[in-house]
Design a protein around this motif. Sequence first.
Motif, PDB file in Angstrom:
ATOM      1  N   UNK A  54      -7.156   0.144 -15.099  1.00 12.62           N
ATOM      2  CA  UNK A  54      -7.127  -1.108 -14.327  1.00 12.62           C
ATOM      3  C   UNK A  54      -5.799  -1.675 -13.825  1.00 12.62           C
ATOM      4  N   UNK A  55      -5.039  -1.913 -14.947  1.00  7.57           N
ATOM      5  CA  UNK A  55      -3.779  -2.690 -14.725  1.00  7.57           C
ATOM      6  C   UNK A  55      -2.822  -1.864 -13.928  1.00  7.57           C
ATOM      7  N   UNK A  56      -2.967  -0.696 -13.976  1.00  4.34           N
ATOM      8  CA  UNK A  56      -2.095   0.390 -13.242  1.00  4.34           C
ATOM      9  C   UNK A  56      -2.706   0.349 -11.590  1.00  4.34           C
ATOM     10  N   UNK A  57      -3.873   0.380 -11.763  1.00 10.75           N
ATOM     11  CA  UNK A  57      -4.577   0.259 -10.213  1.00 10.75           C
ATOM     12  C   UNK A  57      -3.881  -1.354  -9.491  1.00 10.75           C
ATOM     13  N   UNK A  58      -3.977  -2.255 -10.365  1.00 17.03           N
ATOM     14  CA  UNK A  58      -3.373  -3.624  -9.884  1.00 17.03           C
ATOM     15  C   UNK A  58      -1.902  -3.254  -9.474  1.00 17.03           C
ATOM     16  N   UNK A  59      -1.158  -2.868 -10.310  1.00 17.33           N
ATOM     17  CA  UNK A  59       0.251  -2.887 -10.085  1.00 17.33           C
ATOM     18  C   UNK A  59       0.513  -1.995  -8.706  1.00 17.33           C
ATOM     19  N   UNK A  60      -0.278  -0.834  -8.218  1.00 15.00           N
ATOM     20  CA  UNK A  60      -0.097   0.005  -7.120  1.00 15.00           C
ATOM     21  C   UNK A  60      -1.355  -0.509  -6.063  1.00 15.00           C
ATOM     22  N   UNK A  61      -1.829  -1.715  -5.965  1.00 16.14           N
ATOM     23  CA  UNK A  61      -2.796  -2.006  -5.131  1.00 16.14           C
ATOM     24  C   UNK A  61      -2.397  -1.896  -3.653  1.00 16.14           C
ATOM     25  N   UNK A 183       0.523   7.934 -10.710  1.00 18.59           N
ATOM     26  CA  UNK A 183      -0.335   7.206 -11.701  1.00 18.59           C
ATOM     27  C   UNK A 183      -1.333   6.090 -10.865  1.00 18.59           C
ATOM     28  N   UNK A 184      -0.753   5.771  -9.573  1.00 14.94           N
ATOM     29  CA  UNK A 184      -1.576   4.855  -8.801  1.00 14.94           C
ATOM     30  C   UNK A 184      -2.653   5.672  -8.464  1.00 14.94           C
ATOM     31  N   UNK A 185      -2.336   6.659  -7.950  1.00 15.98           N
ATOM     32  CA  UNK A 185      -3.230   7.725  -7.313  1.00 15.98           C
ATOM     33  C   UNK A 185      -4.403   8.012  -8.411  1.00 15.98           C
ATOM     34  N   UNK A 186      -4.023   8.477  -9.536  1.00 15.18           N
ATOM     35  CA  UNK A 186      -5.051   8.774 -10.535  1.00 15.18           C
ATOM     36  C   UNK A 186      -5.804   7.429 -10.725  1.00 15.18           C
ATOM     37  N   UNK A 187      -5.490   6.083 -11.096  1.00 16.15           N
ATOM     38  CA  UNK A 187      -6.039   4.924 -11.171  1.00 16.15           C
ATOM     39  C   UNK A 187      -6.950   4.784 -10.319  1.00 16.15           C
ATOM     40  N   UNK A 188      -6.854   4.748  -8.982  1.00 19.24           N
ATOM     41  CA  UNK A 188      -7.735   4.547  -7.758  1.00 19.24           C
ATOM     42  C   UNK A 188      -8.555   5.573  -7.680  1.00 19.24           C
ATOM     43  N   UNK A 189      -8.173   6.932  -8.178  1.00 22.71           N
ATOM     44  CA  UNK A 189      -9.253   8.031  -7.973  1.00 22.71           C
ATOM     45  C   UNK A 189     -10.327   7.772  -8.780  1.00 22.71           C
ATOM     46  N   UNK A 190      -9.878   7.300 -10.205  1.00 24.90           N
ATOM     47  CA  UNK A 190     -11.035   7.158 -11.269  1.00 24.90           C
ATOM     48  C   UNK A 190     -11.896   5.886 -10.612  1.00 24.90           C
ATOM     49  N   UNK A 191     -11.261   4.864  -9.822  1.00 21.23           N
ATOM     50  CA  UNK A 191     -12.011   3.853  -9.537  1.00 21.23           C
ATOM     51  C   UNK A 191     -13.122   4.331  -8.447  1.00 21.23           C
ATOM     52  N   UNK A 192     -12.613   4.911  -7.517  1.00 20.01           N
ATOM     53  CA  UNK A 192     -13.565   5.601  -6.380  1.00 20.01           C
ATOM     54  C   UNK A 192     -14.292   6.454  -7.041  1.00 20.01           C
ATOM     55  N   UNK A 193     -14.139   7.298  -8.047  1.00 21.43           N
ATOM     56  CA  UNK A 193     -15.146   8.303  -8.545  1.00 21.43           C
ATOM     57  C   UNK A 193     -16.071   7.488  -9.359  1.00 21.43           C
TER      58      UNK A 193
END
Length: 330
Positions: A54-61, A183-193
Amino acid sequence: MHASQGRSAGLGLALASAFAFGGSGVAAKPLIEAGLDPLHVVWLRVTGAALVMLPLAWRHRDLLRRRPALLAGFGLLAVAGVQACYFAALSRIPVGVALLIEYLAPALVLGWVRFVQRRPVTRAAALGVVLAVAGLACVVEVWSGLSFDPLGLLLALGAACCQVGYFVLSDQSGDETSPADPLGVIAYGLLFGAVLLTVVTRPWGMDWSVLGGTATMGATRAPAWLLLGWVVLVATVLAYITGVVSVRRLSPQVAGVLACLEAVVATVLAWVLLREHLSAPQILGGAVVLVGAFIAQSSAPKAPSGPVAGGSGPACSGEEVAGPAGSRIK
């Protein structure tokens, strides 16, 4: 840091990533055999990793605004699709066989390029496809009428097709003027998934008591929560982060070769820990699949790498987002 030191560090990180990814199936299969539904194991893995990142997702929001289609495609295909098919396949066929079938992804991508996009492919690439298919025939022992569960084989092939779908999506939606951090794509891909899998799997009906017990790994037993921790923290979070960082220190070709070790690691671990023995023809076929997949991927006239790929994505296995490390989303 000197170039040689950076390269050595990159090699170490790439090897660590291959080992981490290769151990996912070995840790997940005992959980499935202990009573968890394969889709529930996928949900636990994806949701746990999404929370950690989640911290990486926030960083690349800003990616949510700039690349929503890419994030949704990665979450649907590379995260939910690949892992659901792969883990479902594990419940029916050996870990090594399921992973090797996924190595058909680079060959399938070339088929898309040649017959759908009608673009030429090199002779070397065509040779890679032939080798990959021939090796797969040995892995599944076609001469004995398929010695493995046909549905399990189809599920593993489905995982490879999901990888191809993501490659095609990335290739068509690429935007060099708006690069996306891996890393941002991975973080959000996991959230979407995680969101998608929550709707599909309905985890509130899961048998949570399994996680408080033990699972059988070959001749030993291990705490289920420990196996889940390995799947989430090591085989997902650590595997992706080390894979992405290694890609930035190595050439796509080197990272791609090292990514192929994932299948070797998975097969050896399954042999040692789960007692899943493969015959000599299957081992030889597996080697041919890896060689063919690498030739097919490296000989393509235009690498089917997405806008976030640092060089390959699943060079041998399937995760374009992880850079030349290959198809790995397992």
